[in-house]
Design an enzyme around this catalytic site. Structure first.
Site, short mmCIF file in Angstrom:
data_model
loop_
_atom_site.label_atom_id
_atom_site.label_comp_id
_atom_site.label_asym_id
_atom_site.label_seq_id
_atom_site.Cartn_x
_atom_site.Cartn_y
_atom_site.Cartn_z
N TYR A 119 0.90 -1.24 -0.14
CA TYR A 119 0.17 -0.09 -0.19
C TYR A 119 0.82 1.41 0.00
O TYR A 119 1.94 1.06 0.69
CB TYR A 119 -0.92 -0.17 1.28
CG TYR A 119 -2.46 -0.01 0.84
CD1 TYR A 119 -2.88 0.82 0.07
CD2 TYR A 119 -3.28 -1.37 1.43
CE1 TYR A 119 -4.47 0.55 -0.35
CE2 TYR A 119 -4.39 -1.68 0.87
CZ TYR A 119 -5.07 -0.48 0.21
OH TYR A 119 -6.28 -0.66 -0.25
N GLU A 142 -0.73 4.73 -0.46
CA GLU A 142 -1.44 6.11 -0.66
C GLU A 142 -0.66 7.49 -0.62
O GLU A 142 0.23 7.27 0.52
CB GLU A 142 -2.73 6.00 0.35
CG GLU A 142 -3.76 5.09 -0.13
CD GLU A 142 -5.00 5.18 0.77
OE1 GLU A 142 -5.03 6.01 1.89
OE2 GLU A 142 -5.79 4.24 0.49
N ASP A 163 -6.67 13.24 -25.49
CA ASP A 163 -6.67 12.15 -25.11
C ASP A 163 -6.02 11.22 -26.09
O ASP A 163 -6.47 10.95 -27.32
CB ASP A 163 -7.99 11.57 -24.74
CG ASP A 163 -8.00 10.02 -24.46
OD1 ASP A 163 -6.99 9.35 -24.56
OD2 ASP A 163 -9.17 9.50 -23.82
N THR A 173 -3.93 5.78 -22.24
CA THR A 173 -3.87 4.67 -21.88
C THR A 173 -2.06 4.13 -21.97
O THR A 173 -1.53 4.94 -22.52
CB THR A 173 -4.37 3.50 -22.54
OG1 THR A 173 -4.20 3.67 -23.84
CG2 THR A 173 -6.05 3.59 -21.83
N LYS A 184 -1.66 0.44 -25.16
CA LYS A 184 -1.93 0.14 -26.73
C LYS A 184 -0.71 0.38 -27.66
O LYS A 184 0.21 -0.68 -27.23
CB LYS A 184 -3.03 1.42 -27.02
CG LYS A 184 -4.27 1.04 -26.31
CD LYS A 184 -5.23 2.09 -27.01
CE LYS A 184 -6.87 2.08 -26.47
NZ LYS A 184 -6.94 2.65 -25.20
N ARG A 227 -1.84 -2.85 -18.84
CA ARG A 227 -3.11 -2.27 -19.17
C ARG A 227 -3.50 -1.23 -18.00
O ARG A 227 -3.66 -1.36 -16.91
CB ARG A 227 -4.15 -3.37 -18.81
CG ARG A 227 -5.55 -3.02 -19.55
CD ARG A 227 -6.18 -4.02 -19.89
NE ARG A 227 -5.76 -4.68 -21.03
CZ ARG A 227 -6.22 -4.36 -22.42
NH1 ARG A 227 -7.23 -3.68 -22.47
NH2 ARG A 227 -5.67 -5.15 -23.27
N1 DSN Z 1 -12.11 0.65 -26.25
C1 DSN Z 1 -10.83 1.04 -26.90
C2 DSN Z 1 -10.54 0.87 -28.13
O1 DSN Z 1 -10.69 -0.34 -28.78
O2 DSN Z 1 -10.28 1.69 -28.84
C3 DSN Z 1 -10.49 2.33 -26.15
O3 DSN Z 1 -10.37 2.49 -24.73
#
Ligand code: DSN
Length: 433
Positions: free
Chosen positions: A61, A63, A208, A234, A237, A243
């Site tokens: 932990y 925080e 984003d 994110t 990707k 993730r």
């Molecule tokens: N849902 C994802 C996508 O496939 O683009 C993005 O979070």
């Protein structure tokens, strides 16, 4: 003397403790090896990323933030979080403040919303049906229920951003935030133009960059950082990390962003995931990452051209990124039918709405392809041409089980010649759990 813990379960392997879960994971390893992964948002994480994510840091932990924690014993996780932060800032040169604690891209977006807006405040974003993201104000999402979104989209004739629509939405809504960023837009985003529209109206610009962050990191897509007030992403990707999510802010907005993440919306950070982010950012700083992204983009161009040659309606006529959006109506199928035909032969994509869509999101007229995962395995232009040919044949012969079985065997024979990353993943697929 017996085990003082009196609990032998604590040392069991996954296979010993839970053969059902172990077997499902082993079957997934086979699927990941034998199929060709073309979902634009998916990738194979670096093996070292998975190792860090599965580490004993899950026990801790922490925080708070490095140097200011609410728990003792944080000296080593502080090292990890400091590494993640400094590498993220180095990777995305021009960024001023970073928070590596958001659990996902959607969490990172909500953290920015809560830092910059009050419930009921207005923002402007690309609509989900036109290529935007669920967390950009979809009515079923918290972002759409707690705040007041107004949407822009793409032009039905050419699939490009409808700039007049962006300007109109901003002028009408007088938003606190304008969001630039999409999940199904294949072209370069003009962040300077978004920033001018936002800032002229007194709004902040949130970019984003979840889909394109690897391309930005490699310097192959213009950076949002000179223009944006906030940037979210994110990390799994194009970046090939765990993730998870990450949020950046202009220096003067950083303290409020940090407060919004913790204690505003999250408790303890996931230190094992933050360690995995540190590893991914470090590996993305290696020159080999730029080569990987160059190949990903070249593959996307090859795949787009090959799909067009087989009669797919490639939206915008091509791609500048890792993703391709296609109208499959010219092939006489819906997006759902096309996706199912390709799934039957081991080519994994997703159905997707297209500009001017007339069908429901569960059916759609389009499909989305992406090349990050296939490129990670080493596939190149010849494989892209072959994938387009298999796609067209699988759709044309979708009612012919023998043809689908033959194509599936060809797909898996090719896939097996391109190794999945990580000796553990290879061994799992070969020998099971
Ligand atoms: N849902 C994802 C996508 O496939 O683009 C993005 O979070």
């Amino acid at each position: 003397m017996g085990d003082p813990r009196g609990d032998r379960n604590m040392d069991l392997s996954l296979r010993e403790a839970d053969p059902e879960v172990a077997a499902a994971i082993a079957r997934e390893a086979v699927r990941q090896r034998d199929h060709i992964e073309l979902i634009a948002s998916e990738n194979y994480a670096f093996a070292a990323v998975r190792e860090a994510q599965g580490s004993i840091l899950t026990n801790k932990y922490a925080e708070g933030y490095p140097g200011k924690r609410y728990y003792a014993g944080c000296e080593f996780v502080d090292v990890v979080e400091d590494l993640a932060r400094s590498r993220a800032l180095q990777l995305f040169g021009g960024s001023e403040h970073v928070n590596v604690q958001p659990h996902s891209g959607a969490s990172a977006n909500i953290a920015v919303f809560s830092a910059a807006m009050e419930p009921g405040d207005s923002f402007v974003a690309m609509s989900l049906s036109q290529g935007g993201h669920l967390s950009h104000g979809a009515p079923v999402n918290l972002s759409g229920r707690w705040f007041a979104p107004t949407f822009y989209g793409v032009r039905p004739d050419d699939g490009l951003i409808d700039w007049e629509g962006v300007e109109r939405a901003v002028a009408t809504a007088k938003p606190k935030i304008l969001i630039a960023g999409a999940s199904a837009y294949p072209r370069t985003l003009d962040f300077a133009r978004f920033a001018a529209i936002a800032h002229d109206a007194g709004a902040k610009l949130l970019v984003d960059m979840a889909h394109i962050s690897g391309i930005v990191a490699a310097g192959l897509h213009p950076s949002p950082f000179p223009h944006a007030d906030y940037v979210t992403s994110t990390t799994h990707k194009t970046l090939r990390g765990p993730r998870s999510g990450i949020a950046f802010a202009r220096a003067d907005l950083g303290a409020a962003l940090d407060k919004s993440v913790f204690p505003g919306m999250q408790g303890g950070p996931l230190m094992h995931v933050i360690a995995a982010k540190a590893v991914a950012f470090g590996l993305a700083l290696d020159p080999s990452f730029r080569t990987y992204m160059e190949r990903t983009l070249a593959n996307a161009k090859s795949l787009a051209a090959a799909l067009a040659a087989h009669g797919f309606g490639v939206v915008t006529g091509g791609t500048d990124t890792h993703l391709i959006l296609c109208d499959v109506t010219p092939l006489g199928v819906t997006g759902k039918e096309a996706t199912l035909a390709l799934e039957a032969v081991g080519v994994t994509i997703n159905k997707n709405s297209i500009p001017g869509e007339t069908r429901s999101p569960m059916v759609t007229s389009g499909v989305r392809y992406g090349t990050p995962a296939a490129t990670t395995r080493g596939m190149g232009e010849a494989e892209m041409v072959q994938i387009a040919a298999w796609s067209a044949e699988a759709i044309a012969r979708r009612d012919d089980p023998a043809a689908l079985r033959r194509i599936a065997a060809e797909v898996s024979a090719l896939a097996r010649t391109f190794p999945v990353p990580g000796r553990d993943a290879t061994s799992l697929a070969e020998h099971g759990a």
